[in-house]
Design an enzyme around this catalytic site. Structure first.
Site, PDB file in Angstrom:
ATOM      1  N   HIS A  88       0.819  -1.225   0.000  1.00  0.00           N
ATOM      2  CA  HIS A  88       0.000   0.000   0.000  1.00  0.00           C
ATOM      3  C   HIS A  88       0.853   1.277   0.000  1.00  0.00           C
ATOM      4  O   HIS A  88       0.309   2.373  -0.147  1.00  0.00           O
ATOM      5  CB  HIS A  88      -0.894   0.062   1.243  1.00  0.00           C
ATOM      6  N   ASP A 125      -2.571 -11.241  -1.514  1.00  0.00           N
ATOM      7  CA  ASP A 125      -3.092 -10.662  -0.266  1.00  0.00           C
ATOM      8  C   ASP A 125      -4.560 -10.252  -0.503  1.00  0.00           C
ATOM      9  O   ASP A 125      -4.927  -9.892  -1.615  1.00  0.00           O
ATOM     10  CB  ASP A 125      -2.243  -9.430   0.069  1.00  0.00           C
ATOM     11  N   ASP A 161      -4.075 -13.003   4.625  1.00  0.00           N
ATOM     12  CA  ASP A 161      -5.256 -12.482   5.322  1.00  0.00           C
ATOM     13  C   ASP A 161      -6.576 -12.888   4.652  1.00  0.00           C
ATOM     14  O   ASP A 161      -7.645 -12.505   5.139  1.00  0.00           O
ATOM     15  CB  ASP A 161      -5.162 -10.958   5.521  1.00  0.00           C
ATOM     16  N   HIS A 206      -6.074  -7.656   0.377  1.00  0.00           N
ATOM     17  CA  HIS A 206      -6.221  -6.230   0.082  1.00  0.00           C
ATOM     18  C   HIS A 206      -5.592  -5.896  -1.264  1.00  0.00           C
ATOM     19  O   HIS A 206      -4.605  -6.513  -1.655  1.00  0.00           O
ATOM     20  CB  HIS A 206      -5.551  -5.393   1.177  1.00  0.00           C
TER      21      HIS A 206
HETATM   22 ZN   LIG Z   1      -3.712  -7.505   3.381  1.00  0.00          ZN
END
Ligand SMILES: [Zn+2]
Length: 347
Positions: A127, A164, A251, A166
């Site tokens: 990110h 992941d 996750d 996200h």
């Molecule tokens: Zn993540």
């Protein structure tokens, strides 16, 4: 792959990035993984030592004023770079080291000291923006590594697989206009950073080289694997990557409090198997995995163990059932419809 062709990077200095009580990106995540390594891989894996990245390497992605801002956090026992990204006095060192670890792993791979390397690091990176931290990320570990691979090793086809849960908005944006990096991400678009929609496909020279696949929360292991199987096959064949980078976040695990999805370690074992099989069909590009999310320490260490068992050949199972579900057929049709015009991976 034999044990000595699979490397790991671990370092207790990553534990010195203290995020505070109740923060999900906690040192206990890595402690659980390191304990698992001591128990399950006592002497088998090649060990590469982490070294801090240089300023010049960080500046391949990050602005000098942001790097300075990260350095300044060393003056405070507790501070923050973003509302969700707290820092401690030694955070800067862990952040520098996380980037440097990935670069060190890349150099070892390209010097043919190993075939695969798993950097077990924190803070995570996907990110992070050139001038901003966020989503627990400080520097864009693999973003800097990909830039370094282009600049120092002259690589021109780098595949980044981001599994992941996200969306890796930092990576997406860094390489959005370039075809030298193909970024592929599966993620839950209802989670932070609420990005990575189907139509985010790249721009200019990079049109079609960003593949965003928002996945529904209820997706099961086999469906997840079928989706990857159908898309990664043509991506490997047609893009023919010289290097594979993996944002290995765990996750999407069913018990993860942050990810809230349905996968188990079988999905991560199966996906690692798939990547190895596809790698073997082309010119055997090196694979560098970097730890991203995964917030339940025991699920996390179990998943990392699964990936390492597949990489080292201890686990030879396919973990894959080729019968597609209606949900996967629907997702695949959508991906193909959107990407057909770019002719990057859709035949
Ligand atoms: Zn993540």
């Amino acid at each position: 792959m034999s044990d000595h062709r699979v490397a790991i990077i671990r370092d207790d200095r990553f534990l010195e990035h203290i995020t505070g009580h109740g923060h999900p990106e906690h040192p206990n995540r890595l402690k659980a993984i390191y304990r698992m390594l001591d128990t399950d891989f006592p002497d088998g894996l090649l060990r590469i030592n982490a070294e801090a990245a240089t300023l010049e390497q960080l500046e391949l992605v990050h602005t000098p004023s942001y790097i300075e801002k990260v350095l300044k956090t060393a003056d405070y026992t507790f501070s923050s770079l973003a509302p969700d990204t707290p820092t401690s006095a030694k955070t800067y060192e862990a952040a520098w080291l996380a980037v440097g670890a990935c670069i060190k792993g890349l150099d070892a791979l390209l010097a043919d000291r190993c075939d695969a390397c798993f950097a077990l690091i924190r803070p995570p990176g996907h990110h992070a923006l050139p001038d901003r931290a966020g989503g627990f990320c400080i520097f864009n570990n693999l973003g800097v590594t990909a830039r370094y691979a282009m600049k120092e090793h002259g690589l021109r086809r780098i595949l980044i697989i981001d599994w992941d849960i996200h969306h890796g908005n930092g990576l997406n944006d860094l390489f959005y206009g370039e075809k030298e990096v193909l970024y592929l991400s599966t993620h839950d678009i209802g989670l932070f950073p609420y990005r990575g929609d189907w139509e985010e496909t790249g721009e200019g020279e990079g049109r079609g080289y960003t593949i965003n696949l928002p996945i529904p929360r209820e997706l099961q292991d086999q469906e997840f694997l079928q989706l990857y199987h159908q898309i990664l096959g043509p991506v490997f064949r047609r893009y023919n990557p010289e290097l594979v980078l993996v944002e290995a976040g765990f996750d999407a695990y069913q018990d993860d409090l942050v990810g809230r999805s349905r996968l188990t370690e079988k999905a991560f074992r199966g996906l690692t198997r798939l990547i190895l099989d596809l790698r073997a069909k082309i010119n055997a590009p090196p694979i560098l995995l970097a730890l991203e999310g995964g917030y339940d320490p025991s699920c996390l260490s179990r998943s990392v163990k699964g990936v390492l068992e597949v990489l080292t050949g201890k686990d030879q199972e396919k973990h894959f059932d080729p019968n597609g579900s209606d949900l996967v057929v629907e997702l695949l049709e959508k991906a193909r419809r959107i990407h057909a015009k770019f002719r990057v991976w859709v035949d």
